[in-house]
Design an enzyme around this catalytic site. Structure first.
Site, PDB file in Angstrom:
ATOM      1  N   GLY A  56       0.686  -1.011   0.104  1.00  0.00           N
ATOM      2  CA  GLY A  56      -0.337   0.112   0.174  1.00  0.00           C
ATOM      3  C   GLY A  56       0.630   1.437   0.288  1.00  0.00           C
ATOM      4  O   GLY A  56       2.048   1.467   0.940  1.00  0.00           O
ATOM      5  N   CYS A  83       5.335  -6.511   1.764  1.00  0.00           N
ATOM      6  CA  CYS A  83       5.266  -4.890   2.086  1.00  0.00           C
ATOM      7  C   CYS A  83       4.776  -4.397   2.745  1.00  0.00           C
ATOM      8  O   CYS A  83       4.974  -4.157   3.746  1.00  0.00           O
ATOM      9  CB  CYS A  83       5.025  -4.278   0.043  1.00  0.00           C
ATOM     10  SG  CYS A  83       6.114  -3.161  -0.137  1.00  0.00           S
ATOM     11  N   TYR A  84       3.693  -3.140   2.995  1.00  0.00           N
ATOM     12  CA  TYR A  84       2.992  -2.680   3.618  1.00  0.00           C
ATOM     13  C   TYR A  84       2.344  -3.699   4.852  1.00  0.00           C
ATOM     14  O   TYR A  84       1.927  -2.999   5.717  1.00  0.00           O
ATOM     15  CB  TYR A  84       1.962  -1.716   2.847  1.00  0.00           C
ATOM     16  CG  TYR A  84       1.481  -1.443   3.625  1.00  0.00           C
ATOM     17  CD1 TYR A  84       1.443   0.790   4.254  1.00  0.00           C
ATOM     18  CD2 TYR A  84       0.343  -1.705   4.172  1.00  0.00           C
ATOM     19  CE1 TYR A  84       1.110   1.555   5.251  1.00  0.00           C
ATOM     20  CE2 TYR A  84      -0.294  -0.832   5.280  1.00  0.00           C
ATOM     21  CZ  TYR A  84       0.009   0.659   5.833  1.00  0.00           C
ATOM     22  OH  TYR A  84      -0.586   1.844   6.573  1.00  0.00           O
ATOM     23  N   HIS A 170       8.146  -8.428  -3.356  1.00  0.00           N
ATOM     24  CA  HIS A 170       6.880  -8.290  -3.994  1.00  0.00           C
ATOM     25  C   HIS A 170       6.574 -10.053  -4.603  1.00  0.00           C
ATOM     26  O   HIS A 170       7.724  -9.841  -5.483  1.00  0.00           O
ATOM     27  CB  HIS A 170       6.184  -7.367  -4.843  1.00  0.00           C
ATOM     28  CG  HIS A 170       6.089  -6.259  -4.167  1.00  0.00           C
ATOM     29  ND1 HIS A 170       4.591  -5.871  -4.090  1.00  0.00           N
ATOM     30  CD2 HIS A 170       6.513  -5.174  -4.239  1.00  0.00           C
ATOM     31  CE1 HIS A 170       5.067  -4.900  -2.712  1.00  0.00           C
ATOM     32  NE2 HIS A 170       5.537  -4.348  -3.160  1.00  0.00           N
ATOM     33  N   GLU A 172       4.501 -11.709  -5.858  1.00  0.00           N
ATOM     34  CA  GLU A 172       3.168 -11.514  -6.619  1.00  0.00           C
ATOM     35  C   GLU A 172       3.618 -10.711  -7.672  1.00  0.00           C
ATOM     36  O   GLU A 172       2.992 -11.584  -9.069  1.00  0.00           O
ATOM     37  CB  GLU A 172       2.225 -11.440  -6.095  1.00  0.00           C
ATOM     38  CG  GLU A 172       1.615  -9.721  -6.340  1.00  0.00           C
ATOM     39  CD  GLU A 172       2.392  -8.936  -4.930  1.00  0.00           C
ATOM     40  OE1 GLU A 172       3.772  -9.653  -4.120  1.00  0.00           O
ATOM     41  OE2 GLU A 172       2.719  -7.665  -4.561  1.00  0.00           O
ATOM     42  N   ASP A 228      -6.815  -5.595 -26.377  1.00  0.00           N
ATOM     43  CA  ASP A 228      -8.221  -5.813 -25.350  1.00  0.00           C
ATOM     44  C   ASP A 228      -9.151  -5.670 -25.906  1.00  0.00           C
ATOM     45  O   ASP A 228     -10.231  -6.212 -25.616  1.00  0.00           O
ATOM     46  CB  ASP A 228      -7.988  -5.129 -24.304  1.00  0.00           C
ATOM     47  CG  ASP A 228      -6.545  -5.069 -23.562  1.00  0.00           C
ATOM     48  OD1 ASP A 228      -5.606  -6.446 -23.993  1.00  0.00           O
ATOM     49  OD2 ASP A 228      -6.129  -4.040 -23.062  1.00  0.00           O
ATOM     50  N   LYS A 371      -3.172  -9.394 -18.755  1.00  0.00           N
ATOM     51  CA  LYS A 371      -3.271  -9.313 -20.397  1.00  0.00           C
ATOM     52  C   LYS A 371      -3.149 -10.384 -20.833  1.00  0.00           C
ATOM     53  O   LYS A 371      -3.756 -11.063 -21.813  1.00  0.00           O
ATOM     54  CB  LYS A 371      -2.270  -8.326 -20.885  1.00  0.00           C
ATOM     55  CG  LYS A 371      -1.871  -8.348 -21.811  1.00  0.00           C
ATOM     56  CD  LYS A 371      -2.747  -7.770 -23.215  1.00  0.00           C
ATOM     57  CE  LYS A 371      -1.838  -6.300 -23.269  1.00  0.00           C
ATOM     58  NZ  LYS A 371      -3.400  -4.857 -23.845  1.00  0.00           N
TER      59      LYS A 371
HETATM   60  N1  LIG Z   1      -8.690   4.223 -31.340  1.00  0.00           N
HETATM   61  C1  LIG Z   1      -9.772   3.760 -30.906  1.00  0.00           C
HETATM   62  N2  LIG Z   1     -11.216   3.621 -30.560  1.00  0.00           N
HETATM   63  C2  LIG Z   1     -11.933   3.256 -30.372  1.00  0.00           C
HETATM   64  N3  LIG Z   1     -11.659   2.770 -28.639  1.00  0.00           N
HETATM   65  C3  LIG Z   1     -10.564   3.175 -28.362  1.00  0.00           C
HETATM   66  C4  LIG Z   1      -9.648   3.426 -29.508  1.00  0.00           C
HETATM   67  N4  LIG Z   1      -8.371   3.460 -28.352  1.00  0.00           N
HETATM   68  C5  LIG Z   1      -9.036   2.595 -27.013  1.00  0.00           C
HETATM   69  N5  LIG Z   1     -10.117   2.475 -27.395  1.00  0.00           N
HETATM   70  C6  LIG Z   1     -10.847   1.678 -26.299  1.00  0.00           C
HETATM   71  O1  LIG Z   1     -10.335   1.447 -25.168  1.00  0.00           O
HETATM   72  C7  LIG Z   1      -9.882   1.116 -24.636  1.00  0.00           C
HETATM   73  C8  LIG Z   1      -8.944   0.258 -24.378  1.00  0.00           C
HETATM   74  O2  LIG Z   1      -7.667   0.860 -24.956  1.00  0.00           O
HETATM   75  P1  LIG Z   1      -6.595   0.012 -24.803  1.00  0.00           P
HETATM   76  O3  LIG Z   1      -5.029   0.789 -25.189  1.00  0.00           O
HETATM   77  O4  LIG Z   1      -6.237  -0.605 -23.297  1.00  0.00           O
HETATM   78  O5  LIG Z   1      -6.751  -1.975 -24.517  1.00  0.00           O
HETATM   79  P2  LIG Z   1      -6.477  -2.357 -26.527  1.00  0.00           P
HETATM   80  O6  LIG Z   1      -6.359  -0.856 -27.584  1.00  0.00           O
HETATM   81  O7  LIG Z   1      -7.809  -2.765 -26.868  1.00  0.00           O
HETATM   82  O8  LIG Z   1      -5.613  -2.973 -26.189  1.00  0.00           O
HETATM   83  P3  LIG Z   1      -3.972  -3.135 -26.571  1.00  0.00           P
HETATM   84  O9  LIG Z   1      -3.531  -2.723 -24.739  1.00  0.00           O
HETATM   85  O10 LIG Z   1      -3.464  -4.155 -26.527  1.00  0.00           O
HETATM   86  O11 LIG Z   1      -3.547  -1.822 -27.027  1.00  0.00           O
HETATM   87  C9  LIG Z   1      -9.782  -0.516 -25.302  1.00  0.00           C
HETATM   88  O12 LIG Z   1     -10.479  -1.660 -24.974  1.00  0.00           O
HETATM   89  C10 LIG Z   1     -11.333   0.244 -26.939  1.00  0.00           C
HETATM   90  O13 LIG Z   1     -12.361  -0.018 -26.329  1.00  0.00           O
HETATM   91  N1  LIG Z   2       4.509  -1.315  -2.022  1.00  0.00           N
HETATM   92  C1  LIG Z   2       4.483  -1.066  -0.141  1.00  0.00           C
HETATM   93  O1  LIG Z   2       3.671  -1.944  -0.039  1.00  0.00           O
HETATM   94  C2  LIG Z   2       5.250   0.582  -0.009  1.00  0.00           C
HETATM   95  C3  LIG Z   2       4.961   0.365   1.700  1.00  0.00           C
HETATM   96  C4  LIG Z   2       5.665   1.881   1.919  1.00  0.00           C
HETATM   97  N2  LIG Z   2       4.374   2.699   1.416  1.00  0.00           N
HETATM   98  C5  LIG Z   2       7.032   1.888   1.954  1.00  0.00           C
HETATM   99  O2  LIG Z   2       7.097   2.979   0.548  1.00  0.00           O
HETATM  100  O3  LIG Z   2       7.629   1.247   1.953  1.00  0.00           O
END
Ligand SMILES: Nc1ncnc2c1ncn2[C@@H]1O[C@H](COP(=O)(O)OP(=O)(O)OP(=O)(O)O)[C@@H](O)[C@H]1O
Ligand SMILES: NC(=O)CC[C@H](N)C(=O)O
Ligand SMILES: O=c1[nH]c(=O)c2[nH+]cn([C@@H]3O[C@H](COP(=O)(O)O)[C@@H](O)[C@H]3O)c2[nH]1
Ligand SMILES: [Mg+2]
Length: 516
Positions: A56, A83-84, A170, A172, A228, A371
């Site tokens: 956090g 971490c936190y 971390h 994760e 996406d 992703k």
């Molecule tokens: N040029 C665009 N025209 C229409 N919608 C868009 C456009 N760019 C982004 N968006 C919308 O915003 C959302 C988020 O964009 P983002 O770039 O995160 O995702 P993505 O383009 O689908 O995938 P990627 O992360 O692979 O580029 C998209 O999924 C889409 O719905």
């Molecule tokens: N990533 C964290 O959880 C950070 C914990 C706290 N804020 C620090 O900087 O130490």
């Protein structure tokens, strides 16, 4: 007895809470996130087999900082602080937490000084990902310190008798070498059985979309050519068929060839209805003179919605459109400050950049996913691999890769540099090795060069190649020098106004992937 065990992730406003939950699910143990303000009785009502305390942004000793839930350590439920969460555990049990003046961000060498339960069988020296400015100065009584780093004497501790464990790093994030093993050791020590299986993401999502939109409802989907929105659109198409219309917005901030790619890789394959909107004028006008990154993001988010509203009216003849489909992922939500007590890192246009007067009901089937999970869903849906494995490109596009005000001329310079970098990276076969390589124009910075025996005073271009699994953390990619050399030579030779190319060698944290 329930069929599977539950692990609660107590969220202190972490960037990585979902990531922790997801790593637990990967160990086939069910996991869900609860806010740190939830009373312990409520947590116990969920019958958790184990509890994980997340990271956090606060400092545990600061006024008003969220504390470990009162009474938690007396419940006897095995608990793992990260971490936190590690710092909160130390403080609650009589240890000491302080700002040491030395921070660790990114890759750090960890030395295991005592194997304990968490590090059983793992190498004594390992690389872990850190992101902290505070440290545990003294472990609570009865705890064994199991690891240290150069800057952090207490980097992990445990008291197996009480079922309490903690680490400063971390586990994760994928960049921590043995993070998943450490997590697994905790789950095993807590007696969690690997009995949970992920249900079919695609079928569940399609079912939920059908229920949300109903038998008559219509939707438009912002389609960008990215993975996406392609996956979200394909799911919605499966759920409601031709009641879906996709809208591709050309906001003038796109790279070369973007529009053609959407047609070729998505529309041809799925036969979805697509409308292409030329909105260059309105975006560039709205961005005129704006330099603040957050302001740019909000403007772009708002203009996207205004375009979708125009389209909503334009296709009214077919029936009213109430729903807007977006390919929003969990990282977009958490970075926009969308978790409980989570810091706003940057407002992603599709989450934190949405206007208050939004007149759509959002359909976001990917909102809890990362992703690589989306890519898996894309493959399951049968989308072409060029689409599924395309590198991400942010919705605000080149608008957030020009540090300074956005103009047509600057966009043209950046577009030319970007296409060269992409060509050379592809030619070197590196597309699948790197996550993405933003190319950034420092429009307000100039430096002196000598070109053709004359003096130039041009702009630098920054190359930001990164490797990542899910964009939550990243490392800079060690690209071969000869590839970098080719990109640099070509950009300075071929792109006017650019006389210098620099390489960004910052991990995330502390840097983000995009510069704005
Ligand atoms: N040029 C665009 N025209 C229409 N919608 C868009 C456009 N760019 C982004 N968006 C919308 O915003 C959302 C988020 O964009 P983002 O770039 O995160 O995702 P993505 O383009 O689908 O995938 P990627 O992360 O692979 O580029 C998209 O999924 C889409 O719905
Ligand atoms: N990533 C964290 O959880 C950070 C914990 C706290 N804020 C620090 O900087 O130490
Ligand atoms: O659609 C998007 N809208 C946005 O506003 C946005 N900002 C960043 N990105 C992409 O998200 C990932 C993480 O980026 P950062 O490390 O810069 O936060 C990287 O893949 C970025 O390219 C965005 N995508
Ligand atoms: Mg995109």
């Amino acid at each position: 007895m329930s069929e599977f065990d539950t692990v609660l992730v107590v969220d202190f406003g972490a960037q990585y809470a979902q990531l922790i939950a997801r790593r637990v699910r990967e160990c086939h143990v069910y996991s869900e996130i609860v806010p740190s303000t939830m009373p312990v009785e409520e947590m116990m009502a969920k019958n958790p087999k184990a509890i994980i305390l997340s990271g956090g942004p606060s400092s545990v000793y600061a006024e008003g900082a969220p504390a470990a839930p009162v009474g938690l350590f007396e419940t006897g439920v095995p608990t793992f602080g990260i971490c936190y969460g590690f710092q909160a555990m130390a403080q609650a049990l009589g240890g000491q937490v302080a700002k040491t003046g030395v921070a660790e961000y990114g890759g750090t060498r960890l030395d295991v000084v005592s194997e304990g339960m968490l590090f059983a069988g793992l190498p004594v020296a390992q690389s872990v990902w850190m992101s902290h400015g505070d440290s545990v100065a003294a472990a609570p009584e009865g705890f064994l310190v199991t690891a240290t780093t150069a800057e952090t004497p207490v980097a992990a501790f445990e008291n197996p008798g009480r079922g309490l464990y903690g680490v400063q790093f971390h586990p994760e994030v994928l960049h921590s070498d043995h993070g998943q093993a450490v997590l697994k050791h905790f789950l095993d020590a807590a007696g969690c059985r690997p009995a949970w299986t992920m249900l079919n993401i695609v079928e569940d999502a399609v079912e939920a979309i059908r229920a949300q939109i109903g038998p008559e409802g219509r939707a438009i989907c912002g389609l960008s050519g990215g993975v996406d929105s392609a996956v979200a659109a394909a799911m919605v198409q499966r759920a409601i068929g031709d009641r879906l219309t996709c809208v591709f917005v050309d906001h003038g901030l796109l790279r070369q060839g973007e529009a053609e790619q959407v047609e070729r890789d998505f529309v041809d394959v799925t036969g979805v209805k697509l409308r292409v909107v030329d909105a260059q004028e309105r975006f560039l006008k709205a961005l005129d003179g704006v330099t603040d990154p957050e302001e740019k993001r909000k403007i772009i988010g708002r203009e996207f919605i205004r375009v979708f509203e125009d389209e909503q009216r334009a296709i009214l003849a077919d029936g009213p459109v109430e729903f807007l489909v977006q390919g929003t992922l969990y990282p977009d939500v958490v970075e926009s400050g969308g978790g409980t007590g989570t810091a706003n890192i940057k407002s992603h246009h599709n989450v934190g950049g949405l206007p208050d007067d939004l007149r759509f009901t959002l359909v976001e089937p990917l909102r809890a996913l990362f992703k690589d999970e989306v890519r898996r869903a894309g493959e399951e849906l049968g989308l072409p691999s060029a689409m599924v494995w395309r590198q991400p490109f942010p919705g605000p596009g080149l608008g957030i890769r020009i540090v300074g005000a956005v103009t047509r001329e600057r966009l043209e310079i950046l577009r030319e540099a970007d296409v060269i970098a992409r060509e050379e990276l592809s030619r070197a076969g590196l597309d699948r090795d790197i996550w993405q390589c933003p190319v950034v124009l420092l429009a307000d910075v100039r430096s002196v060069g000598v070109q053709g025996d004359g003096r130039t005073y041009g702009h630098p271009i920054v190359l930001r190649p990164v490797s990542s699994e899910d964009a939550m953390t990243a490392d800079w990619s060690r690209l071969p020098y000869d590839v970098l050399a080719r990109i640099s030579t070509r950009i300075t030779n071929e792109v006017r106004e650019v006389n210098r190319v620099v390489l960004d060698v910052t991990s995330k944290p502390p840097g983000t992937i995009e510069w704005e």
